[in-house]
Design a protein around this motif. Structure first.
Motif, PDB file in Angstrom:
ATOM      1  N   ARG A  12       0.837  -1.105   0.096  1.00 54.31           N
ATOM      2  CA  ARG A  12      -0.083  -0.087  -0.019  1.00 54.31           C
ATOM      3  C   ARG A  12       0.973   1.325   0.006  1.00 54.31           C
ATOM      4  NH1 ARG A  12      -5.242  -1.529   4.188  1.00 54.31           N
ATOM      5  NH2 ARG A  12      -6.146  -3.101   2.386  1.00 54.31           N
ATOM      6  N   SER A  13       0.246   2.548  -0.038  1.00 50.98           N
ATOM      7  CA  SER A  13       1.028   3.672  -0.240  1.00 50.98           C
ATOM      8  C   SER A  13       1.759   4.078   1.005  1.00 50.98           C
ATOM      9  CB  SER A  13       0.195   4.885  -0.763  1.00 50.98           C
ATOM     10  OG  SER A  13      -0.445   4.729  -1.789  1.00 50.98           O
ATOM     11  N   ASP A  14       1.434   3.316   2.081  1.00 55.17           N
ATOM     12  CA  ASP A  14       2.142   3.394   3.311  1.00 55.17           C
ATOM     13  C   ASP A  14       3.194   2.689   3.586  1.00 55.17           C
ATOM     14  OD1 ASP A  14       0.607   1.307   4.015  1.00 55.17           O
ATOM     15  OD2 ASP A  14       0.012   2.319   5.687  1.00 55.17           O
ATOM     16  N   LYS A  15       3.742   1.768   2.378  1.00 55.74           N
ATOM     17  CA  LYS A  15       4.704   0.713   2.393  1.00 55.74           C
ATOM     18  C   LYS A  15       4.301  -0.496   3.347  1.00 55.74           C
ATOM     19  CE  LYS A  15       6.425   3.437  -0.602  1.00 55.74           C
ATOM     20  NZ  LYS A  15       6.302   3.173  -2.023  1.00 55.74           N
ATOM     21  N   THR A  16       3.129  -0.644   3.648  1.00 56.41           N
ATOM     22  CA  THR A  16       2.812  -1.760   4.327  1.00 56.41           C
ATOM     23  C   THR A  16       1.950  -3.047   3.513  1.00 56.41           C
ATOM     24  OG1 THR A  16       0.626  -0.824   5.115  1.00 56.41           O
ATOM     25  CG2 THR A  16       2.423  -0.421   6.519  1.00 56.41           C
ATOM     26  N   ALA A  19      -3.311  -7.308   5.905  1.00 54.97           N
ATOM     27  CA  ALA A  19      -3.589  -8.743   6.618  1.00 54.97           C
ATOM     28  C   ALA A  19      -4.147  -9.374   5.732  1.00 54.97           C
ATOM     29  CB  ALA A  19      -4.461  -8.570   7.700  1.00 54.97           C
ATOM     30  N   ARG A  20      -4.993  -8.974   4.555  1.00 54.36           N
ATOM     31  CA  ARG A  20      -5.782  -9.818   3.626  1.00 54.36           C
ATOM     32  C   ARG A  20      -4.656 -10.281   2.692  1.00 54.36           C
ATOM     33  NH1 ARG A  20      -9.890  -7.367  -0.933  1.00 54.36           N
ATOM     34  NH2 ARG A  20     -10.409  -9.544  -1.968  1.00 54.36           N
ATOM     35  N   THR A  21      -3.480  -9.361   2.148  1.00 60.33           N
ATOM     36  CA  THR A  21      -2.497  -9.873   1.355  1.00 60.33           C
ATOM     37  C   THR A  21      -1.703 -10.735   1.917  1.00 60.33           C
ATOM     38  OG1 THR A  21      -2.756  -7.931   0.018  1.00 60.33           O
ATOM     39  CG2 THR A  21      -0.504  -9.088   0.057  1.00 60.33           C
ATOM     40  N   VAL A  48      10.402  -4.492   4.324  1.00 62.94           N
ATOM     41  CA  VAL A  48       8.853  -4.308   4.082  1.00 62.94           C
ATOM     42  C   VAL A  48       8.184  -5.661   3.908  1.00 62.94           C
ATOM     43  CG1 VAL A  48       8.987  -2.013   3.323  1.00 62.94           C
ATOM     44  CG2 VAL A  48       9.005  -3.892   1.625  1.00 62.94           C
ATOM     45  N   VAL A  49       8.810  -6.881   3.206  1.00 64.46           N
ATOM     46  CA  VAL A  49       8.074  -8.055   3.226  1.00 64.46           C
ATOM     47  C   VAL A  49       8.826  -9.279   4.020  1.00 64.46           C
ATOM     48  CG1 VAL A  49       7.041  -7.433   1.087  1.00 64.46           C
ATOM     49  CG2 VAL A  49       9.367  -8.163   0.915  1.00 64.46           C
ATOM     50  N   SER A  50       9.932  -8.964   4.706  1.00 59.86           N
ATOM     51  CA  SER A  50      10.837 -10.055   5.248  1.00 59.86           C
ATOM     52  C   SER A  50      10.092 -10.640   6.310  1.00 59.86           C
ATOM     53  CB  SER A  50      12.146  -9.461   5.869  1.00 59.86           C
ATOM     54  OG  SER A  50      11.880  -8.560   6.920  1.00 59.86           O
ATOM     55  N   ASP A  51       8.953 -10.060   7.039  1.00 61.54           N
ATOM     56  CA  ASP A  51       8.050 -10.627   7.956  1.00 61.54           C
ATOM     57  C   ASP A  51       7.028 -11.697   7.384  1.00 61.54           C
ATOM     58  OD1 ASP A  51       9.840  -9.515  10.051  1.00 61.54           O
ATOM     59  OD2 ASP A  51       8.252  -7.815  10.122  1.00 61.54           O
ATOM     60  N   HIS A  52       6.754 -11.602   6.061  1.00 60.60           N
ATOM     61  CA  HIS A  52       5.707 -12.345   5.549  1.00 60.60           C
ATOM     62  C   HIS A  52       6.232 -13.336   4.532  1.00 60.60           C
ATOM     63  CE1 HIS A  52       3.837  -9.143   7.293  1.00 60.60           C
ATOM     64  NE2 HIS A  52       4.230  -8.122   6.377  1.00 60.60           N
ATOM     65  N   LEU A  53       7.276 -14.042   4.718  1.00 55.52           N
ATOM     66  CA  LEU A  53       7.901 -14.906   3.999  1.00 55.52           C
ATOM     67  C   LEU A  53       7.387 -16.241   4.155  1.00 55.52           C
ATOM     68  CD1 LEU A  53      11.655 -14.041   4.185  1.00 55.52           C
ATOM     69  CD2 LEU A  53      10.036 -13.257   2.374  1.00 55.52           C
TER      70      LEU A  53
END
Length: 269
Positions: A12-16, A19-21, A48-53
């Motif tokens: 998203r624009s705030d670089k987060t 939860a759905r994604t 920004v994505v390393s916690d969602h691997l």
């Protein structure tokens, strides 16, 4: 495989990451679909994505110049580097200075970025140095000299972004691959033959995945080759006009979880 850009696409624009994604990415990998992030960002900006691997944790960074394993701790492990040769980088600097007076440069290496004094610094990086691009690229006494150049950045304060891209390709296209992903007149130059698409194709071939098994998402010109190579490609609703014109599928904007909505449909269809 799902291959997705980050800024303007997954984020998203705030670089987060919503939860759905996060849930959609996890569900895809649980169903046996690999997910790979494909971005212009360098590996050190992948927090920004390393916690969602999930699964392998691979990312194609710097527009294809680096394949990284984000599971490395405390930092990503560089699996493959496809550098921009210094001679080509220097030739590009000379050609753009002549074609677009007022241009300024930054040099992205595997371990960090280095700036010309007049370049607008968007992110402060520890260890960055400041000097004319010719010195940054040719100073063999520099601590960073032995680090491969993965991307040359060229910024102009006044040019139209798309016109500047066309000018850059005309002036120095023989020395590298030119693209852009910023709303400003900022060119991203990689080594000859290096793109998101070519590195994605190689990563897929190593895994026995064919182009028709890849679903790709993007929003800016640096995604065009990847979207064209992939068997199925989606442009975000907020995408650049060239991306919208080059793809047959559309999804919602990055703010409205467009990537997640497609993944959910794939898994339930």
């Amino acid at each position: 495989m799902i291959a997705t850009d980050l800024d303007g696409t997954l984020l998203r624009s705030d670089k987060t990451v919503s939860a759905r994604t996060v849930a959609a990415l996890a569900a895809a990998e649980a169903a046996g679909i690999e997910v790979i992030f494909v971005t212009g960002r360098p590996p050190r900006w992948m927090g920004v994505v390393s916690d969602h691997l999930h699964g392998h944790g691979l990312a194609i960074c710097a527009n294809g110049a680096v394949l990284a394993d984000l599971r490395g701790r405390p930092r990503a492990r560089l699996v493959r580097v496809r550098p921009l040769e210094r001679a080509d980088a220097l030739a590009t600097v000379h050609a753009l200075r002549a074609a677009a007076p007022g241009v300024s440069f930054a040099v992205e290496r595997t371990e960090g970025i280095h700036y010309e004094p007049s370049y607008p610094v968007f992110f402060e990086d520890p260890g960055a140095s400041y000097a004319p691009a010719e010195k940054l690229l040719a100073d063999s006494h520099s601590d960073s000299y032995d680090q491969p150049v993965v991307k040359l950045l060229a910024h102009h304060p006044d040019r139209d972004p798309d016109a500047f891209l066309a000018l850059g390709r005309k002036a120095a296209g023989a020395h590298g691959e030119f693209t852009r992903s910023s709303p400003s007149a900022l060119l991203e130059i990689s080594g000859r033959g290096v793109s998101k698409a070519s590195t994605l194709a190689h990563a897929c071939a190593e895994r026995g995945i064919t182009a028709d098994q890849v679903v790709a998402f993007g929003d800016m010109p640096n995604d065009l080759e990847m979207l064209g190579w992939s068997g199925t490609s989606y442009a975000m609703a907020n995408a650049h006009p060239q991306v919208l014109a080059a793809t047959t599928h559309r999804t919602a904007s990055n703010e409205d979880d467009g990537v997640a909505s497609v993944i959910e449909a794939l898994l339930t269809g």
